[in-house]
Design a protein around this motif. Sequence first.
Motif, PDB file in Angstrom:
ATOM      1  N   ASP A 534       0.851  -1.196   0.000  1.00  0.00           N
ATOM      2  CA  ASP A 534       0.000   0.000   0.000  1.00  0.00           C
ATOM      3  C   ASP A 534       0.889   1.249   0.000  1.00  0.00           C
ATOM      4  O   ASP A 534       1.428   1.646   1.036  1.00  0.00           O
ATOM      5  CB  ASP A 534      -0.906  -0.006   1.231  1.00  0.00           C
ATOM      6  CG  ASP A 534      -1.891   1.161   1.220  1.00  0.00           C
ATOM      7  OD1 ASP A 534      -1.723   2.091   0.387  1.00  0.00           O
ATOM      8  OD2 ASP A 534      -2.823   1.162   2.045  1.00  0.00           O
ATOM      9  N   SER A 536      -0.321   4.199  -1.158  1.00  0.00           N
ATOM     10  CA  SER A 536      -1.162   5.383  -1.323  1.00  0.00           C
ATOM     11  C   SER A 536      -0.636   6.501  -0.418  1.00  0.00           C
ATOM     12  O   SER A 536      -0.583   7.659  -0.812  1.00  0.00           O
ATOM     13  CB  SER A 536      -2.623   5.051  -1.017  1.00  0.00           C
ATOM     14  OG  SER A 536      -2.748   4.563   0.295  1.00  0.00           O
ATOM     15  N   VAL A 537      -0.250   6.110   0.806  1.00  0.00           N
ATOM     16  CA  VAL A 537       0.488   7.060   1.656  1.00  0.00           C
ATOM     17  C   VAL A 537       1.914   7.055   1.113  1.00  0.00           C
ATOM     18  O   VAL A 537       2.439   6.018   0.718  1.00  0.00           O
ATOM     19  CB  VAL A 537       0.474   6.605   3.134  1.00  0.00           C
ATOM     20  CG1 VAL A 537       1.452   7.426   3.973  1.00  0.00           C
ATOM     21  CG2 VAL A 537      -0.933   6.682   3.713  1.00  0.00           C
ATOM     22  N   VAL A 542      -1.551  10.507  -0.099  1.00  0.00           N
ATOM     23  CA  VAL A 542      -2.821  10.652   0.624  1.00  0.00           C
ATOM     24  C   VAL A 542      -2.529  10.733   2.120  1.00  0.00           C
ATOM     25  O   VAL A 542      -1.446  10.368   2.567  1.00  0.00           O
ATOM     26  CB  VAL A 542      -3.776   9.467   0.319  1.00  0.00           C
ATOM     27  CG1 VAL A 542      -4.016   9.317  -1.178  1.00  0.00           C
ATOM     28  CG2 VAL A 542      -3.255   8.150   0.913  1.00  0.00           C
ATOM     29  N   ASP A 546      -5.897   7.448   5.498  1.00  0.00           N
ATOM     30  CA  ASP A 546      -6.401   6.594   4.417  1.00  0.00           C
ATOM     31  C   ASP A 546      -6.011   5.127   4.569  1.00  0.00           C
ATOM     32  O   ASP A 546      -6.619   4.262   3.942  1.00  0.00           O
ATOM     33  CB  ASP A 546      -5.925   7.111   3.047  1.00  0.00           C
ATOM     34  CG  ASP A 546      -6.795   8.247   2.546  1.00  0.00           C
ATOM     35  OD1 ASP A 546      -7.383   8.956   3.414  1.00  0.00           O
ATOM     36  OD2 ASP A 546      -6.911   8.436   1.327  1.00  0.00           O
ATOM     37  N   TYR A 547      -4.996   4.864   5.380  1.00  0.00           N
ATOM     38  CA  TYR A 547      -4.680   3.446   5.648  1.00  0.00           C
ATOM     39  C   TYR A 547      -5.942   2.708   6.101  1.00  0.00           C
ATOM     40  O   TYR A 547      -6.128   1.528   5.822  1.00  0.00           O
ATOM     41  CB  TYR A 547      -3.635   3.331   6.762  1.00  0.00           C
ATOM     42  CG  TYR A 547      -2.203   3.564   6.341  1.00  0.00           C
ATOM     43  CD1 TYR A 547      -1.665   2.957   5.198  1.00  0.00           C
ATOM     44  CD2 TYR A 547      -1.355   4.358   7.107  1.00  0.00           C
ATOM     45  CE1 TYR A 547      -0.326   3.147   4.838  1.00  0.00           C
ATOM     46  CE2 TYR A 547      -0.019   4.551   6.752  1.00  0.00           C
ATOM     47  CZ  TYR A 547       0.485   3.955   5.617  1.00  0.00           C
ATOM     48  OH  TYR A 547       1.800   4.137   5.266  1.00  0.00           O
ATOM     49  N   GLU A 548      -6.785   3.438   6.841  1.00  0.00           N
ATOM     50  CA  GLU A 548      -7.963   2.789   7.427  1.00  0.00           C
ATOM     51  C   GLU A 548      -9.038   2.476   6.393  1.00  0.00           C
ATOM     52  O   GLU A 548     -10.007   1.788   6.692  1.00  0.00           O
ATOM     53  CB  GLU A 548      -8.519   3.667   8.547  1.00  0.00           C
ATOM     54  CG  GLU A 548      -7.507   3.824   9.677  1.00  0.00           C
ATOM     55  CD  GLU A 548      -8.013   4.643  10.838  1.00  0.00           C
ATOM     56  OE1 GLU A 548      -9.124   5.212  10.728  1.00  0.00           O
ATOM     57  OE2 GLU A 548      -7.298   4.728  11.854  1.00  0.00           O
ATOM     58  N   LYS A 549      -8.860   3.002   5.180  1.00  0.00           N
ATOM     59  CA  LYS A 549      -9.837   2.702   4.126  1.00  0.00           C
ATOM     60  C   LYS A 549      -9.535   1.366   3.446  1.00  0.00           C
ATOM     61  O   LYS A 549     -10.321   0.896   2.651  1.00  0.00           O
ATOM     62  CB  LYS A 549      -9.813   3.805   3.066  1.00  0.00           C
ATOM     63  CG  LYS A 549     -10.289   5.151   3.566  1.00  0.00           C
ATOM     64  CD  LYS A 549     -10.275   6.133   2.393  1.00  0.00           C
ATOM     65  CE  LYS A 549     -10.658   7.524   2.854  1.00  0.00           C
ATOM     66  NZ  LYS A 549     -10.266   8.531   1.849  1.00  0.00           N
ATOM     67  N   HIS A 550      -8.344   0.824   3.709  1.00  0.00           N
ATOM     68  CA  HIS A 550      -7.926  -0.377   2.979  1.00  0.00           C
ATOM     69  C   HIS A 550      -7.892  -1.597   3.907  1.00  0.00           C
ATOM     70  O   HIS A 550      -7.440  -1.494   5.047  1.00  0.00           O
ATOM     71  CB  HIS A 550      -6.527  -0.168   2.367  1.00  0.00           C
ATOM     72  CG  HIS A 550      -6.453   1.061   1.506  1.00  0.00           C
ATOM     73  ND1 HIS A 550      -5.308   1.770   1.313  1.00  0.00           N
ATOM     74  CD2 HIS A 550      -7.412   1.708   0.797  1.00  0.00           C
ATOM     75  CE1 HIS A 550      -5.552   2.810   0.517  1.00  0.00           C
ATOM     76  NE2 HIS A 550      -6.825   2.793   0.196  1.00  0.00           N
TER      77      HIS A 550
END
Length: 907
Positions: A534, A536-537, A542, A546-550
Amino acid sequence: MSNIRLSSRLLTCFLLLAVGISAAATQKQTVTLTSGWEFHQLLSGPTVESANAAIRDASQWHPAVVPGSVHLDLLRNKLIPDPFYRDNEAKLQWIENADWEYRTTVQVTPALLAQKNVDLVFEGLDAFSRVYLNDQLILTADNMFREWRVNVKADLKPGANTLRVVFPSPIKAAADIASSDPWQPRTHTEPKTYLRKAAYEYGWDWGPRFVTSGVWRPARLEAWDAARISNVHIRQLDVSSTVAHLLAEVEVTATEAGSATISLDYGVTGKRSEATRTVQVQPGVNHVTLPIDIINPQLWFPAGYGAQPIYKFQVRLGMGKGVLDEAVAKTGLRSIVLRREPDQWGRSFEFVVNGIPVFGKGADVIPFDSFPTRVTAQQYRSVLQSAVDANMNMIRHWGGGYYETDEFYDLCDELGIMIWQDFMFGNDWQPGTYGWKLNVTREAEEQVRRLRNHPSIVLWCGNNETEVALAWKDRDKLNPDVRFQMWQDYVTTFSGILAATVNRLAPETPYWPSSPSSDYEELSDKYQSGDMHDWSVWHGRVPFADYEKHNPRFMTEYGFQSFPEMRTVETFTIPEDRINIFTPVMLAHQKNAAGNAIIRDYMLRDYPQPKDFASFLYASQVLQAEGIKVGAEHLRRNRPRTMGSIYWQLNDCWPVASWSSLDYYGRWKALHYYARRFYAPVLVSPHQEGGNVAVYVVSDKTTPTVATLRVRILTFEGTVLSDKSQPVTIAPLASKVYLTMPMLEITNLPNCDLGKIFAVTDLLVDHKTISTNTLFFVPKKDMQLPQPKIDSTLTAGAPPNGGPNTTGAPSYRPAQRDDRVGSNTVATESIYTLHLASPVLAPGVYVSFGNLDAKPADNYFDLLPGQPVDLTITSAASLDDLKAQMKVISLTDAFAPHSADLVSAEK
Ligand code: BMA
């Protein structure tokens, strides 16, 4: 294999050929080739034209160290400056374009030549090389990861023999091999990938470019008669706590037929058993199997789940009257399953060890140095011990480096660290020529045979990010036929050759085609199946939240960079380099092109601007640690849907700004202290969700934990607004919410201002805190933090109650640059107590001791208002010296008002 070599060495104990050989003529003799080596640059070809003073000097013969590399030999002979200092890297790029030659004289005794076979063995040549014995070409090597064995009996003579190894420039050698592939211009596969060599040598987004050459692993002569033991595999067919059904497979390489007796003496701590088998061997490779049942075996467990007993198997090969060879194999007994079952979220991905579904907690491991041969035993132990000290039970051994030494794997066995073992393929698209595939097949066979007894290896994985790389670098613009062929070649290698090799040679160990991958069940790097990276960060920029969205099934990479501490930065800089993070030297030690700007941007999102360079380094570490904490706690709360959190990355290969939690010198960054907390066996994790503060407890224990859960809401000044305690019985191997507090209840508290309060959650067992955590309701820059005045008193002796944490933070070597080539001495350490107290909240308290080596038992923690802490400090320095250099700061100090603008340089 390594164990076999070790035993052979013990058996015959020859260090130099000059030493007379006294062993029985039928017994295998081993002679290590470590002495008398010299090296020089071959001034042939294009480098003559460009020869500068350093090159001309390098063309003379100079003493060399084997195992080693040309960069280290140049450094030892003072022909180049320290490659890691300031921007020296750029000045040393000529080395990769030069050709190098190594030589030594091998003294051979008649006794050695009397043996029926004499093999010259190189455990590793980096990379393309030609070996000459007495000026005869006896070997051409083209793979850094392979062992080379040549029967040289006919080429040796009694007395002095010259051994030469010529390394043409790896850049040119790779281009030569690539040019023989007619597909290469159409696939654009990088020439460097045609030569099997550690990918990180060419530079990475955390590592410098030093493409080196050398005899990088031990070399030896092996003299033997009719037969030798060429491998021992202890297969674990079926292991449970009541019985372990094993099969010892002993490989005997013979040049003569005859009756051979294999005897096995095995056991763990004192208890020994025996097994013997006599067979008729034929010239060639013979497989002799001995079934072994061990009743009530002592099982090997990952760290945190039990002990790590190591069984030793002593093997003897006898033919006629004499013992021809001996070997020792070691293993830990455990069952390992990669469980992948359909469920409501897709398909599970969890490692089940001895029947226990183990949540994998750890980090990715990269090479310990740009020059691997100078990595010391102490470094291996310190970094791996630091991993276990931070409650890790797993590492991913990343595929862009090299297969590690036997010592590394032995330590992982001993410490209970499970290894996700990548084959060494990193990111680049790989060639598909027949020759390359054959080469890779041999490499995989050798490495799996070398490493398969290690209980720590729980998975073999085809590569790092090569599958996802198909979508990169405009590959979708390739001609569809070319693309199809490339995909075929990919599948042939990573789901054909490598999978088949593991299935054949280590059938009890799972195989996985790539990281990340879903084994072709969906696009790789997705959430329903397989493992995920991951980014995205950081790369995607992001927010950490946003880690919590995955919800990956198993996370094998996620990370955020920070700078190493000032002491480490000082090893490669002079004061003018330390004006801000955008000076040329600071940028030379940042290998992700936009890296420093990304750190700055995230910093300014959540924090005020740090007041000076030193504060920026420190705040960057807190920023990284706080961000990864968001991801790690989310992944742990998410079990059993997610069953692994492996963050990028554990260590560094030089002093650099990177994603690591341990810097090049093994110093713990803030993230490593945070990891010890967020990877605690039982973790309390308060989380804002659905209008509530949900207090989770995640337990990796296999039995219930009876505890008290305490939740307090405090103002930064220490006023207690709410204080609740309740008894809880924590479910084993589970994550659950044990207490919920509506946000309304919090905002309705008298005098509540979310910018001035925070929650403290504690989990207590027998009145001792086993996990503590804080939750803030606004970003750091919106917190109205009072300026703390931290009261600090350092005294000799241990804290009365043992302090908050008894595990210290080891630092494996002093920071002097020159020290990396030499050995380390360990001074006697004393214990001190640092009493810290603050009437108001001091977030991110950081204790440092200047240039002194001192290990605080904890660091980068929130010092609660009116809740003093006694911290154990371990150091060889005197109390007075420590006091003189001690500094205690908190985040509030790093952001104190200032005028300098340190961050706006646009890079
Ligand atoms: C991952 C890794 C490395 C890299 C890291 C940070 O993709 O596999 O290749 O260093 O990201 O960019």
